[in-house]
Design an enzyme around this catalytic site. Structure first.
Site, PDB file in Angstrom:
ATOM      1  N   CYS A  52      -6.544   9.062  16.304  1.00 44.70           N
ATOM      2  CA  CYS A  52      -5.320   8.547  15.675  1.00 44.70           C
ATOM      3  C   CYS A  52      -4.089   9.299  16.154  1.00 44.70           C
ATOM      4  O   CYS A  52      -2.962   8.908  15.831  1.00 44.70           O
ATOM      5  CB  CYS A  52      -5.425   8.645  14.157  1.00 44.70           C
ATOM      6  SG  CYS A  52      -6.906   7.867  13.511  1.00 44.70           S
ATOM      7  N   HIS A  73      -1.453   1.265   9.931  1.00 41.52           N
ATOM      8  CA  HIS A  73      -2.003   2.325  10.777  1.00 41.52           C
ATOM      9  C   HIS A  73      -2.837   1.739  11.918  1.00 41.52           C
ATOM     10  O   HIS A  73      -4.069   1.845  11.910  1.00 41.52           O
ATOM     11  CB  HIS A  73      -2.825   3.265   9.896  1.00 41.52           C
ATOM     12  CG  HIS A  73      -3.350   4.486  10.590  1.00 41.52           C
ATOM     13  ND1 HIS A  73      -2.791   5.018  11.737  1.00 41.52           N
ATOM     14  CD2 HIS A  73      -4.406   5.298  10.272  1.00 41.52           C
ATOM     15  CE1 HIS A  73      -3.489   6.097  12.101  1.00 41.52           C
ATOM     16  NE2 HIS A  73      -4.466   6.282  11.239  1.00 41.52           N
TER      17      HIS A  73
HETATM   18  N1  COA Z   1      -4.241  -0.531   0.593  1.00 43.09           N
HETATM   19  C1  COA Z   1      -3.927  -1.492  -0.313  1.00 43.09           C
HETATM   20  N2  COA Z   1      -4.447  -2.739  -0.276  1.00 43.09           N
HETATM   21  C2  COA Z   1      -5.302  -3.016   0.714  1.00 43.09           C
HETATM   22  C3  COA Z   1      -5.673  -2.062   1.684  1.00 43.09           C
HETATM   23  C4  COA Z   1      -5.106  -0.785   1.586  1.00 43.09           C
HETATM   24  N3  COA Z   1      -5.410   0.173   2.487  1.00 43.09           N
HETATM   25  N4  COA Z   1      -6.546  -2.620   2.549  1.00 43.09           N
HETATM   26  C5  COA Z   1      -6.721  -3.899   2.140  1.00 43.09           C
HETATM   27  N5  COA Z   1      -5.969  -4.128   1.036  1.00 43.09           N
HETATM   28  C6  COA Z   1      -5.876  -5.356   0.244  1.00 43.09           C
HETATM   29  C7  COA Z   1      -5.719  -6.602   1.080  1.00 43.09           C
HETATM   30  O1  COA Z   1      -4.363  -6.903   1.294  1.00 43.09           O
HETATM   31  C8  COA Z   1      -6.401  -7.629   0.218  1.00 43.09           C
HETATM   32  O2  COA Z   1      -5.527  -7.997  -0.825  1.00 43.09           O
HETATM   33  P1  COA Z   1      -5.495  -9.502  -1.412  1.00 43.09           P
HETATM   34  O3  COA Z   1      -6.878  -9.740  -1.956  1.00 43.09           O
HETATM   35  O4  COA Z   1      -4.438  -9.450  -2.461  1.00 43.09           O
HETATM   36  O5  COA Z   1      -5.177 -10.379  -0.260  1.00 43.09           O
HETATM   37  C9  COA Z   1      -7.548  -6.866  -0.415  1.00 43.09           C
HETATM   38  O6  COA Z   1      -7.139  -5.492  -0.401  1.00 43.09           O
HETATM   39  C10 COA Z   1      -8.863  -6.992   0.324  1.00 43.09           C
HETATM   40  O7  COA Z   1      -8.602  -6.760   1.716  1.00 43.09           O
HETATM   41  P2  COA Z   1      -9.767  -6.478   2.738  1.00 43.09           P
HETATM   42  O8  COA Z   1      -9.178  -6.486   4.120  1.00 43.09           O
HETATM   43  O9  COA Z   1     -10.918  -7.391   2.448  1.00 43.09           O
HETATM   44  O10 COA Z   1     -10.156  -4.973   2.349  1.00 43.09           O
HETATM   45  P3  COA Z   1     -11.434  -4.223   2.776  1.00 43.09           P
HETATM   46  O11 COA Z   1     -12.203  -3.867   1.533  1.00 43.09           O
HETATM   47  O12 COA Z   1     -12.173  -4.935   3.848  1.00 43.09           O
HETATM   48  O13 COA Z   1     -10.827  -2.869   3.410  1.00 43.09           O
HETATM   49  C11 COA Z   1     -10.464  -0.524   3.245  1.00 43.09           C
HETATM   50  C12 COA Z   1     -10.241  -1.903   2.591  1.00 43.09           C
HETATM   51  C13 COA Z   1      -9.768   0.525   2.398  1.00 43.09           C
HETATM   52  C14 COA Z   1     -11.956  -0.218   3.343  1.00 43.09           C
HETATM   53  C15 COA Z   1      -9.846  -0.548   4.689  1.00 43.09           C
HETATM   54  O14 COA Z   1      -8.458  -0.831   4.590  1.00 43.09           O
HETATM   55  C16 COA Z   1     -10.029   0.773   5.401  1.00 43.09           C
HETATM   56  O15 COA Z   1     -11.092   1.038   5.936  1.00 43.09           O
HETATM   57  N6  COA Z   1      -9.010   1.623   5.443  1.00 43.09           N
HETATM   58  C17 COA Z   1      -9.088   2.943   6.086  1.00 43.09           C
HETATM   59  C18 COA Z   1      -8.832   2.825   7.557  1.00 43.09           C
HETATM   60  C19 COA Z   1      -9.059   4.133   8.241  1.00 43.09           C
HETATM   61  O16 COA Z   1     -10.009   4.853   7.963  1.00 43.09           O
HETATM   62  N7  COA Z   1      -8.206   4.463   9.216  1.00 43.09           N
HETATM   63  C20 COA Z   1      -8.312   5.664   9.964  1.00 43.09           C
HETATM   64  C21 COA Z   1      -7.844   6.799   9.177  1.00 43.09           C
HETATM   65  S1  COA Z   1      -8.075   8.359   9.948  1.00 43.09           S
END
Ligand code: COA
Length: 421
Positions: A93, A367
């Protein structure tokens, strides 16, 4: 250690980015061209792209996300500069924070006068579980991933250790998310672009329209405590503690300092650059701090000849809310164990004494991992030149900092920027 200085000063004379978000119809190339065009338009006195001598592109894993390797020459070709030396930089990242440093070093060495640095990533082609697996390759796949770690899991371990040592609570982390969504709501490039209050209102309106039971959250904290609205991802990190999965690109133009005035009315000088590495998380004696960030910060402060207290604004790597709190301590803005209190007291808000992540940060802006480092530079560019629109800070910003972490801190790049007029 000998004081480290650049042999030649380097200035930032243009910066731009695509929107961050999910863009199924756009390829990485499209997003990079958008970022490049915006960067070009931001050069006050105009830019003839043929003057660009070299290109460094941060990109974590186009190979796994898109099935496309060797991305830097492709980006060069799509902006009409196919013959320029184009180098992909990979440090998880921190890829584009390190690409920025490579561009700075290339100019400081005297080899080039004008260098384009950028970052790209397109993550949303894959379903979440495959994104999680791909990101996990930035951990230690011999020792950490077989034990069940994912990136939310790593930062959950950091958060748990931090709470145990310093008395912070999950509410401390929620305050970071609230603040970054407030800021992101004022950023037209942000993936979420909405406050948590707005997101709550949308859900209430949607429930009403569908004839479903209406949620009865008293306030934002009640929403953030609701296991349905804000599920636990890896305790204590909930959904609104995580940065999202994103697509996006960013670009910035660096020139030798003595040329800056022929490009820009208000060049931004890069006066400090630091980069350090560390072992994987499982080998560290202390999970409440990131040693590479402390070291990279010390190098950058020392090169710039400034102290943490001098910095007016910082974009730090809040891939998870706990990461922002730890970053503000590692960079010396707050003493160890004090960062969570500053977050709770609003010190890091736009109107606070130490504004952090006025862009919305990775949490709200998005991100796209390889693009995030230069994405931070774009915010600093706007804030320092007084061009940040509704989210412009009230006081002028003469010194600013970016902090870009790779993995759990196996890499960190820190840069310090100065506006001289
Ligand atoms: N914060 C707030 N809302 C979020 C979100 C986040 N990070 N990620 C997704 N959403 C929301 C979406 O907008 C969606 O909302 P809606 O139902 O109102 O449309 C809902 O949550 C479901 O989205 P979805 O894409 O199905 O979520 P998910 O469960 O597949 O993924 C996480 C959620 C947190 C697992 C994913 O965003 C993730 O893995 N984040 C971390 C990424 C990471 O590790 N990056 C590197 C860092 S070093």
């Amino acid at each position: 250690m000998r004081a480290k200085k650049l042999n030649r000063g380097v200035a930032l004379v243009g910066a731009g980015m695509s929107r961050f978000g999910a863009f199924p119809a756009d390829t990485t190339r499209d997003l990079f061209v958008q970022a490049f065009r915006e960067m070009r338009a931001s050069v006050d006195k105009g830019l003839d792209p043929r003057g660009i001598e070299a290109i460094y592109i941060g990109n974590y894993s186009s190979d796994l996300f898109e099935g496309q390797g060797h991305t830097a020459p492709l980006m060069a070709d799509w902006i009409g500069l196919a013959s320029r030396p184009a180098t992909r930089v990979e440090d998880a990242c921190a890829s584009s924070g390190v690409a920025l440093r490579q561009g700075i070093l290339a100019i400081a060495s005297g080899l080039y006068d004008m260098v384009l640095v950028g970052g790209i990533e397109k993550m949303t082609n894959l379903p979440t579980e495959r994104v999680t697996d791909t990101l996990a390759t930035a951990g230690d796949v011999l020792y950490e991933i077989p034990a069940g770690f994912t990136f939310p899991g790593f930062y959950a371990a950091i958060a748990t250790a931090y709470m145990a040592r310093y008395g912070a609570s999950p509410e401390s982390f929620m305050k970071v998310g609230l603040k970054n969504h407030e800021n992101g709501a004022l950023n037209p490039k942000a993936q979420f672009g909405a406050t948590i209050r707005t997101m709550m209102d949308r859900r209430i309106a949607s429930a009403k329209a569908k004839g479903r039971p209406m949620p009865t959250w008293e306030d934002e904290m009640a929403f953030l405590h609701d296991d349905n609205a804000n599920p636990v991802i890896a305790w204590p990190m909930r959904l609104f503690d995580c940065s999202p999965i994103s697509d996006g690109a960013a670009a910035a133009l660096l020139v030798a300092e003595d040329l800056a005035d022929s490009f820009s009315d208000v060049p931004i000088h890069i006066i400090g650059s630091g980069q350090a590495s560390d072992c994987a998380l499982h080998d560290r004696p202390d999970l409440t701090t990131i040693a590479s960030a402390r070291l990279a910060g010390e190098q950058a402060y020392q090169m710039a000849g400034v102290r943490p207290a001098d910095i007016k604004i910082a974009e730090v790597h809040d891939c998870f809310t706990i990461a922002e709190i730890v970053a503000t301590e590692d960079l010396g803005f707050f003493a160890p164990g004090e960062g969570w209190k500053a977050a709770e007291e609003g010190v890091t808000g736009r109107g606070g004494r130490r504004p952090i992540n006025s862009s919305g940060g990775l949490k709200s802006k998005g991100h796209p991992v390889g693009a995030s480092g230069i994405g931070q530079v774009v915010e600093i560019w706007h804030q320092m030149r007084g061009e940040a629109g509704e989210r412009q800070l009230p006081n002028s910003v003469d010194l600013a900092l970016t902090h870009n972490v790779g993995g759990t801190g196996q890499t960190c790049a820190v840069h310090i920027y100065e506006r001289r007029r």
